[in-house]
Each structure stands twice: as structure tokens, then as C-alpha cells.
Motif scaffolding. Sequence first.
Motif, PDB file in Angstrom:
ATOM      1  N   LEU A 100       0.985  -1.183  -0.236  1.00 28.53           N
ATOM      2  CA  LEU A 100       0.070   0.056   0.036  1.00 28.53           C
ATOM      3  C   LEU A 100       0.938   1.174   0.003  1.00 28.53           C
ATOM      4  O   LEU A 100       1.544   1.697   1.023  1.00 28.53           O
ATOM      5  CB  LEU A 100      -0.872  -0.168   1.771  1.00 28.53           C
ATOM      6  N   ASP A 149      -0.030  -3.901   2.877  1.00 24.33           N
ATOM      7  CA  ASP A 149       0.123  -3.287   4.173  1.00 24.33           C
ATOM      8  C   ASP A 149       1.453  -2.721   3.300  1.00 24.33           C
ATOM      9  O   ASP A 149       1.781  -2.302   2.809  1.00 24.33           O
ATOM     10  CB  ASP A 149       0.629  -3.733   5.132  1.00 24.33           C
ATOM     11  N   ARG A 164      -1.457   3.316   4.349  1.00 23.01           N
ATOM     12  CA  ARG A 164      -2.343   2.309   4.206  1.00 23.01           C
ATOM     13  C   ARG A 164      -3.341   2.772   5.221  1.00 23.01           C
ATOM     14  O   ARG A 164      -5.292   2.738   4.619  1.00 23.01           O
ATOM     15  CB  ARG A 164      -2.205   1.255   5.273  1.00 23.01           C
ATOM     16  N   GLU A 209      -7.102   3.449   3.744  1.00 28.56           N
ATOM     17  CA  GLU A 209      -8.623   3.563   4.599  1.00 28.56           C
ATOM     18  C   GLU A 209      -9.909   4.222   4.358  1.00 28.56           C
ATOM     19  O   GLU A 209     -10.872   4.750   4.103  1.00 28.56           O
ATOM     20  CB  GLU A 209      -8.133   3.300   5.441  1.00 28.56           C
ATOM     21  N   PHE A 242      -9.984  -4.205   4.483  1.00 28.72           N
ATOM     22  CA  PHE A 242      -8.724  -4.185   4.588  1.00 28.72           C
ATOM     23  C   PHE A 242      -7.719  -5.021   5.025  1.00 28.72           C
ATOM     24  O   PHE A 242      -8.470  -5.466   7.067  1.00 28.72           O
ATOM     25  CB  PHE A 242      -8.024  -3.058   5.457  1.00 28.72           C
TER      26      PHE A 242
END
Length: 641
Positions: free
Chosen positions: A202, A227, A231, A235, A243
Motif C-alpha cells: 500500500l 500493508d 494504508r 482506508e 483491509f
Amino acid sequence: MTESFLPHMNGVTGSVLQILRHLERTGHDAHVIAPVAAGIPGDVSGAVIEPIPSLALPGYRNVRVGTSPAHRVAASLRRFQPDVVHLASPFALGWRGVLAAERLGVASVAAYQTDVVAYTERYRIAATTGLAQSHIARLHRRATLTLVPSGESAQQLERLGVDRMRRWGRGVDAERFHPSQRSGALRAQWDAEVVVGYVGRLAPEKQVQDLAVLQTIPGVRLVIVGDGPARAQLEALLPHALFLGHLDGDALAAAMASFDVFVHPGESETFGQTLQEAHASGIPVVATGRGGPLDLVRMGIDGWLYRPGDLDDLRMRVADLVGDARKRRAFGEAGRIAVQGRSWASVCDQLLGHFDEARALRTVDSGLRARRAVRPEIAKAVSPRRWQRYVALGDSLTEGLCDPAPDGALRGWADRLALLLAARGGLHYANLAIRSKRVSDVCGSQLERALELRPDLVSILIGANDLVKHRVDITALAGRLEDAVSQLRGIGADVLLVTPFLPGRRAASIYTGRFAAFATLLTGIAARTGAILIDTDLHPTLGDRPNWGEDLVHLSSRGHRFLAYRAGEVLGVPHADALGALDAALHEHESISTGLWWRRHALPWVWRRLHGRAAGDGRIAKHDDYVYLGRTPAREGVGAH
């Protein structure tokens, strides 16, 4: 030699682990050199893991960048005596590795696995220094053989002038990644009609934020595995996505097989291992039509490729598969069949063949290729420029401590270089260096004066006094120095950038990691700004005792001569190397007793530190304006003395 290794798991680490298993199965001895990190194992598949000093990569606390100098890497290789050096996704550590292999006459095979140029464009930070086209080009040109994972990767390197390329993909564990791993329990937890999944880091270069356009497709649930530094931002951007964080092994295989559609939006993939794993799991793929996916996804057969950057096209391709379960099954089955011949065993057998070819190439390589267009300094030496105004910036090394002239004045490597350059027709020369100065001084008052003098050549050797401090922000130092180099390049000046160095003493070894890290950063500065770099790590004899003065922390006259002739060679001074050898033969260095060293140098230094003073306090530059060196009269208006 790998830029990434356990406990950090990614595509590079995964391929290295598979190679080690295959080498063990086929009876070969292996040794791994990798950046040190908490939790790094001592051995894997019979191979000893040798950790080396490293720095954390900004944004990735668990990702380390190796900083060991080339001569230490060479010493490690010499102990193991390899037949070939495999450089996994080489960059910082890989550059040291290719130099060390060359020094020992060993074949090197560089596997191009990461599009670091694209990463540089995404991050735009000095800490990723060296992630630039010129650095990648010179590294892969210098390797005996380069392995590329895709046709687009080959074209990218070909445009940079890299030759001796061979195609080498990645294997897939088709037993672990299999449709039978599909989990009804996971599907129930996810509570979705159709699951669209992503697996990977991510991070900005992966472009996971593009998946936001899929949130409005009816019946779709986004599941994100992985990850990384982006992240929290993702989100917030994808509030309805699930996730799962980092997964590996059977847990990753189960998640992958439980998707209905696999999507990968990143445009900087040189290969795309997760695409293969999705196909092995019987899952159709939607990926951007750039880089590695071009060789892995067959349009209308096992997936879709969408136009890079066209998010409407991405949404349309995913919606096509979401709305047609029969097509998903057909695409998934075609993908699973396609990867059956790409086992890690067959891929690693191909790698052994490339190793054999590299060894054969090394035995017939005359060395001319290794010198052609791989060192910017050599390329510049072919058609040298006539400089008229040279300004030297730095600290005591450039001021010339421990290099007295017959009249007692200090000379130093920069003065000697100026004389070499002046021999070609005269030169205006200023030396602004003052002992004890630091990067802030060079980038402050010295830079201001240099810009006023409008030079066409500037040398910078600085950083040692910063690097031996109790605490130091190496990245910040490099960032400030890069700004100074950019300003000088902006007025049309060539910049000769010299990496700081240490004496070959045990007491100095505690700073080796810092100096190597700073040298790596300077490599990137030179690559991005077009500066001429003298990487002193290529000259390990500079650390020998005869090259250091009586205080044991500054170059002796011999050391100053050595550095001056190396600089002259880089700048194209005719016969600089031969002149340096002759000069060295005509001089002998005189040693100094330990007691005299304490009285003259060690104790005065301690006194200054206790009183918060530096040796350069109150001193001015020895040549704050131009002096003219040469036989012809100075031209008016240049500021000659």
C-alpha cells in the motif's frame, strides 16, 4: 546480493528464497549478503546470511537500504570465492556488489525487478537517492549480464543503453496458489456478492487509490491485502473496503482464491508476480496495460488490460467481469492453464543457464565494455572541457592541512588539481575551504561567494565533520547539498563532487556505515544533477596509512597528490594517471611518533571540543578571490591577483 530480504517479505525476497531452495536442491553452495534488520535469519536453505549495515527507507520502517562500502563487500566475496554474483533488484547495495565483483574478476548477473525510476517520480524525495535513470543505466551496463522480466522492461533498459539482456521471468507456486484454496468461511465473512481483490504494497507507486472508482459498482466488495505507508490514507479513501493487512503462505493463497476478480492498477510493475498467483488460483485479472502485465494478461482470454490512467476504462473492465460469472470462470481457467509451465524449478533452471553464460562472457570480456559509458567521469575525459574559473569548496581537506609547501603555506589536493588544469593554458582559481567547516557552511557562505565568482568548475568535498557528530541526519545533509549543487549547475558550472572518506584505522570503522550511506546519497545527487562524481570507495588504497598525515585524520602530501591525480583523470587531464604514478615514486611519506601525535593533535583537539571551539574559528579562506595560474597574463575584469 539482495536489496530486500527477510523478515520483510516482497517480490524480491520471495524470488531470492525460491532461488536459494533450488540451489540447495541442485547441490550448489550459496551465500547471501543483505541489509541488516531486526529478525533477519542466520541461514536459509543451507546458505549463510551475512547482514550488512543499513538505513531505513523513508515511509517504510521495515525496509532497509544497505550501506556497506564496496571494498568490504569485496572482502566478503573474497572469503566465499563465488563463481557468480547474483544481484537481486540492484540499486544501492547492488552498485557496491557490481563494483566488488568487477574488482575480483567475478561474473555478475543483475536481475531488473523494480522500476526505481518510476518510484523516484512518485516520491520526489532525496532519501530515495540513486533511483534515477543514469544510476540504473551505469549499474546494468557494468554487470556482466542483465536479466529482464518483460518486453517493456527490456525496451526501457535498451533506451538507457543497456545491452547483454536476457529474458527471465518469475516462477509461481501452482500447488499453493490453486482454486482448491477457495474458502467458504472467508466468503461468508466478507459477505459480498462479488469480491474484487488487490494484493500488494500500500504505497503511492502502486496506485491503489485508483480502486476508488470501483466502489459504486453494484454488489461489489473491495478486499485489500497488504500493508504500507499509504494504508491510513487508503482506508479513509475506501471506507467500504475490507483491509486484511499483510498475509502470506496459506492465508494469502486462501484469500487470493476466494476473490472473484483480481485488480492491479500499478503502472510501474516490471513483472507482476501477484498476477501470476491470481491466475494460478483460477481468478481473472484486470490490470493496467503497461509494464509486466502486458506479458502476463491475454486480452479477452484470461483477463483485461485497461488504458493506463483511464479510470473509466478500469471501471468498465471490472464491471464486465462482475456481471458475467460464466466469463469469470472461463478467464480464470485459461489463466490457470497458462501458468502451469512456469514452475519455480523450471525458472530457476533457466537462471542457472544464465549464470553459466555470464561466467563464459566474463572470461572473454576484455574489459573495454566495462569502461565504455558506465562511468560519467571516463565519458567526460574523452573530450575534456577547458575550464577558465575554478572554485574549490570544503573543509580542512580542501584547505590542504598536512600538505605543506616549501614556504610553509598549505597546498592540498585542490591546489594541486588547479595546477594540473592550469598547465593546459592558464586558470583563475579560488579556494574557499576552511578547516572544521560543515555542509551548512559550504551550502551557506561558501556557496554565496562561489555564485558571486561565476565559476565554470566547482569542486565540493564536504561532510566528514558532520558524519562524525554524535547525531546526524544524513538524508537532510544530502538534501541541502543537492540544493547547492543544483544552484551551481544552474549558472552553468560543472560540479566535481567527491565522497568523503575515512582513514583505514580500526577507530574510524564505527563511522563506516554513515560514510557509505552518505556516499550512496551523493551518487544519486550526481545522477540527478549531472555532477561529476569521484566515488572514493573505488579507491580503497586512499585509506592506507602512508596517505594520511601526522594527525591521522587528514591526508598527507602523498594522499593529497593521489586525490588530485584521480580528480585530474576524471576531468580529462592528459596522462594524469601516469603523472600521478611518477609523482608518487619521487616522494616518500615520513611517519610521526605516537607521542608527538598526542601532543600536537589529539590533546589540542580535545581542548577545543571541551571549550566549544573549532580549528577554523576566526579563519578566512586562503583564496577568497581568484588567483591566476599560468604563464600568460591575466585578462582584465576577471579579478586576478
